[in-house]
Design an enzyme around this catalytic site. Sequence first.
Site, PDB file in Angstrom:
ATOM      1  N   ASP A  30      -4.589   0.886  -0.123  1.00  0.00           N
ATOM      2  CA  ASP A  30      -4.127   2.134  -0.719  1.00  0.00           C
ATOM      3  C   ASP A  30      -3.998   3.244   0.324  1.00  0.00           C
ATOM      4  OD1 ASP A  30      -3.298   3.690  -2.795  1.00  0.00           O
ATOM      5  OD2 ASP A  30      -5.277   3.957  -3.692  1.00  0.00           O
TER       6      ASP A  30
ATOM      7  N   ASN B  66       3.841  -1.180 -10.260  1.00  0.00           N
ATOM      8  CA  ASN B  66       4.590  -0.542  -9.173  1.00  0.00           C
ATOM      9  C   ASN B  66       6.105  -0.498  -9.417  1.00  0.00           C
ATOM     10  OD1 ASN B  66       2.413  -1.666  -6.438  1.00  0.00           O
ATOM     11  ND2 ASN B  66       2.365   0.202  -7.669  1.00  0.00           N
TER      12      ASN B  66
END
Length: 263
Positions: free
Chosen positions: A41, A89
């Site tokens: 991340d 996503n």
Amino acid sequence: MKLFEVVLLSFSLSGLLFRQRKNKQDNKDAHLPRHVAIIMDGNGRWAARRRLPRTAGHYAGMTALRRIVRCASELGIAVLTVYAFSTENWTRPKEEVDFLMKLPQEFLEVDLPELKRNNVRVKLSGNPGGLPSHTREAVETAVAETANNTGMVLNFALNYGGRDEIVRAVRKIAAAVAEGTVKPEEIDEEFFNKFLYTADLPDPDLLIRCSGEIRLSNFLLWQLAYAELWFTDVYWPDFNKQHFMAAIEAYRKRDRRFGGVRP
Ligand code: V0D
């Protein structure tokens, strides 16, 4: 991390590395995690901080991934699972998704020879059906060309969602029950596990998440049941060998305390 800590850690881990090299299979004494999972991340935030487009962050993230794959393989980690793209996503801007979907090709064009040399086996965990054909083909080629390798498994969670994975497993099992080939009493944890993408892998021992978020974000929900969790504020593109080793070292200390009483 302070400089002296880095130096100290490097010493203690170079000893570890030496022991590992001698006997890659036997990593029990060193309390090394067999399976490390990573949520990579902070690529977007890394880029924003530099006034760069998010795609530049993803690209820099790929460089960090190369680094960590090398390090994990040298240490003798058996499985490295990385969260490359989640089922959520797809809601990102189309240009960003299109860019991301080109990264597997790019990564493999550059790295497949090295992965092969290092005996790494590439694996996909996720739904290949939803991927653009150029992405799917790149991954499938890498999986096929490394299928007989016996070293570290590099497992890409791509178009992966933990709940999606569980629902797919339930659907398959329900169909088998309806057909009469499976009895409800036969369904236990071991049986259920066989219907997950990770059926052939041990559960992760250690989860690393970068960039300061303290969440699982739908990653390996079933498999992380007993994992040690390690979080850092470092953005993924800045994540290096020292950070990786600090996470492993923290795991080794915790694992030693549990001794033989863990499941
Ligand atoms: C972007 C940081 C390698 C996280 C790493 C499609 C976000 C770089 C791959 C890859 C991504 C996937 C499969 C494969 C070979 C390489 C990758 C995505 C994103 C999403 F077989 N990096 N990488 N895939 N990023």
